[in-house]
Design an enzyme around this catalytic site. Structure first.
Site, PDB file in Angstrom:
ATOM      1  CG  ASP A 134      -2.133 -48.350 -41.747  1.00  0.00           C
ATOM      2  OD1 ASP A 134      -2.326 -48.969 -42.813  1.00  0.00           O
ATOM      3  OD2 ASP A 134      -1.175 -48.582 -40.972  1.00  0.00           O
ATOM      4  CG  ASP A 160      -3.357 -43.918 -37.441  1.00  0.00           C
ATOM      5  OD1 ASP A 160      -3.104 -45.101 -37.187  1.00  0.00           O
ATOM      6  OD2 ASP A 160      -2.657 -43.211 -38.199  1.00  0.00           O
TER       7      ASP A 160
END
Length: 225
Positions: free
Chosen positions: A150, A152
């Site tokens: 992901d 962040d």
């Protein structure tokens, strides 16, 4: 197995926040004194990249709470760093000026970051930058991200914003994530601590604010405790 080292100062020593160092800042260290009971991977991680991340915990004057990252998500170790041993400090917003290695730029998390950097959006009204694996890779030059990582990010929001702005930020990040084929987790840094953008965008009556003094549910993250 220990997940945090014992502090190198008296347990009852007064603890403070050092305004020069904030959660998610990345620190290159000249040395880090280890206690000897940390996991073996900690030594390998520091040999590969002598960098730690500032974590949300108070420390005695002259020290900062820091975390060591390993190769796996489960490999995180809390420790304490003498401020005199810091060589370089980089905040998330500093990392926006660093381009990824050419052969890494197509990774979904870095592609999403490039979209956010280059596309006009409400995000540019704020101070922000990457954290997590993307931030670590940009700061250190050590390949850390994978295809499934992901993105962040941290957004500094010291002043109150309205619901429309929160919704606009959430839509912008969702669109960039969808385009890159990844997920973007955003945390807003407010006077009460770090708050997940997703929680604010859900318009819940209380959201979890993470601060150096601990985590607590708050109705208004812009009302400093």
């Amino acid at each position: 197995m220990r997940v945090c080292a014992a502090p190198p100062f008296a347990e009852d020593a007064p603890r403070v926040d050092d305004a020069r160092l904030r959660a998610h800042d990345l620190l290159r260290v000249a040395r880090l004194t280890l206690s000897g009971d940390e996991p073996e991977w900690v030594h390998d991680a520091l040999a590969r990249a002598p960098w730690v991340v500032v974590r949300r915990a108070r420390a005695a004057t002259g020290f900062v709470a820091a975390g060591v990252r390993g190769n796996a998500r489960s490999q995180r170790f809390g420790t304490w760093l003498n401020i005199e041993d810091i060589e370089i400090s980089r905040s998330p917003e500093d990392l926006l000026d660093i381009d990824p290695q050419q052969d890494r730029a197509a990774l979904p998390a870095l592609a999403a970051l490039a979209t956010l950097r280059e596309t006009a959006s409400p995000l540019h009204d704020f101070v922000w930058g990457p954290t997590g694996s993307a931030g670590f890779e940009l700061a250190t030059g050590v390949p850390t991200l994978t295809e499934s990582s992901d993105l962040d990010i941290l957004i500094r929001v010291p002043q109150r914003v309205d619901r429309a702005t929160v919704d606009s930020l959430a839509r912008t990040l969702a669109q960039a994530a969808s385009r890159a084929g990844t997920r973007i987790d955003a945390q807003l840094e407010t006077p009460s601590g770090g708050v997940a953008l997703a929680e604010l965008a859900a318009h819940r009556p209380h959201v979890l604010a993470r601060a150096s003094s601990g985590a607590q549910f708050v109705a208004d993250p812009w009302r400093a405790p």
